[in-house]
Design an enzyme around this catalytic site. Structure first.
Site: not given
Ligand code: IMP
Length: 427
Positions: A16, A13, A40-41, A223
């Site tokens: 990007k 977040d 989520g971009h 991420q």
């Molecule tokens: P997962 O990727 O859904 O398994 O989530 C694992 C952790 O990564 C959690 O804390 C999510 O909130 C975080 N997370 C996954 N994708 C994103 C992203 O694109 N932005 C921010 N946090 C993310």
């Protein structure tokens, strides 16, 4: 510069999506190499706002070609929905989007196992995943039980899927959870394949040829390094390699073909989901940042946790990703604040440390060491030249560069494309 890796230098977040959109102007290809639709971009173009989860943001710029690489885990039904959404806004996808036949597939049982896994963890151990099945899909990949996009277009697919569904249903049933219906999964996947089949190919020779021709490739990280499976706050991380190394393993473009790494860094820090966050503000200052920065998740809508800028985190990104320059985002969110804090080190059990500990229980005990800087209390949103920034904003940026050892090459002062200063002319 023909190949650029862009990574998130915090917990995701960082903004990007917008920086990728700006850099796409200077690219021929945009490649996603890890993660899935947990990302989520957000990109704002004129009055329109796009949120992309799986399709590389480059799709929004005409003439650019996009690749979903082997390192991505891909939910075919979600991808088709996203493609339809993009096409509905008049953007052509056919002939511009290529999907690796090595990319692993996320099936409904992965999402159900994700939800079950979270529900069954003790309070305090929950990760707060996006529930998109990301962890279970990567677990199957590592366990050599996954199915890849190439398997979906293979005549053997129904047999391969059946054995997976039977095994996963045994696991779900043992957990007392609802099971999935094989016929339904098969039908939904086949329906998605009607759209996806022409896009699936071996993207390795495709990208190799592009590199050989000297075409410009932008690797769109998802991420951030603090959510990286190895270098993040394990186990409160995602299940992929969100650092610069992931761009190589997730695309098949080798390290010696990479020219530059841009780290996207927000002017303060946020995190969604659980896990330690040393500069988190659990007070009115944190609420101010959330309100001013509109810090709500692009994928799940969850409020993001907010805190001051953390140079220990940024230096961790520099060391593990080889960041050449920063794209500093959301500086304008700080416009109204009277004073700002930068965390330069941590106190851990009475010792001062400059590096990010591996052990999350230690991270949770870290107390930030702050340096206070005066705010600028003036709007930066219309500033078109670096020289025109308020002096205190320039000082804040200069201090960030000093404490991280990396220059700011791109400065973002708002969500729109034109609210961007390119400071490094090589960019
Ligand atoms: P997962 O990727 O859904 O398994 O989530 C694992 C952790 O990564 C959690 O804390 C999510 O909130 C975080 N997370 C996954 N994708 C994103 C992203 O694109 N932005 C921010 N946090 C993310």
């Amino acid at each position: 510069m023909s190949t650029t890796i862009l990574i998130g230098a915090q917990w995701g977040d960082e903004g990007k999506g917008k920086i990728i959109d700006v850099l796409t102007e200077r690219a021929d290809w945009v490649v996603r190499a890890q993660g899935g639709n947990n990302a989520g971009h957000t990109v704002e173009i004129g009055a329109e706002k796009f949120v992309l989860h799986l399709v590389p943001s480059g799709i929004l710029t005409s003439g650019k070609r996009c690749v979903i690489g082997n390192g991505v885990v891909l939910d075919p039904v979600a991808l088709v929905e996203e493609i339809r959404g993009v096409e509905a806004r008049g953007i052509a996808v056919a002939g511009r989007l290529f999907i690796s036949d090595r990319a692993h597939v996320v099936f409904p049982y992965h999402c159900m196992l994700d939800a079950q896994g979270e529900a069954r963890r003790a309070k305090g151990d929950q990760i707060g995943t996006t529930q998109r099945g990301i962890g279970p899909a990567y677990a199957d990949k590592a366990a050599r039980f996954g199915l890849r996009m190439g398997d979906l277009v293979d005549p053997e697919f129904p047999v391969l899927l059946k054995s997976r569904v039977e095994e996963k249903n045994r696991v779900l049933a043992a957990m007392g959870a609802p099971v999935v219906a094989y016929d339904e999964v098969l039908a939904a996947t086949r329906q998605a394949l009607a759209t996806l089949r022409p896009l699936v190919c071996d993207t390795v020779p495709l990208l190799h040829a592009a590199v050989e021709r000297g075409e410009r490739i932008l690797f769109e990280g998802a991420q951030g390094i603090m959510l990286d499976l190895d270098f993040g706050t394990y186990p409160f991380v995602t299940s992929s390699s969100a650092g610069s190394g992931g761009a190589c393993t997730g695309s098949g473009v080798p390290p010696n073909r990479m020219d530059r790494v841009v780290g996207v860094l927000k002017a303060y820090t946020t995190r969604v989901g659980e896990g330690p966050f040393p500069t988190e503000l659990n007070d009115a200052a944190g609420e101010d940042l959330r309100r001013l920065g509109r810090e709500f998740g692009a994928t799940t809508g969850r409020p993001r946790r907010c805190g001051w800028f953390d140079a220990v985190v940024a230096r961790h990104a520099v060391m593990t990703c080889g960041v050449d320059e920063w794209a500093l985002t959301k500086l304008d969110v700080l416009d109204t604040l009277a004073t700002l804090n930068i965390c330069t080190a941590y106190e851990l059990d009475g010792r001062r440390i400059a590096h990010f500990p591996a052990n999350v229980r230690e991270v949770a005990r870290c107390r930030p060491v702050y340096e206070e800087l005066p705010g600028w209390q003036a709007s930066t949103r219309q500033v078109a030249r670096f020289a025109d920034l308020p002096e205190n904003a320039k000082r804040y940026i200069a201090r960030l560069e000093q404490v991280t050892g990396v220059p700011v090459g791109i400065l973002s002062l708002g969500p729109r494309r034109e609210q961007t200063l390119i400071l490094n002319e090589d960019a």
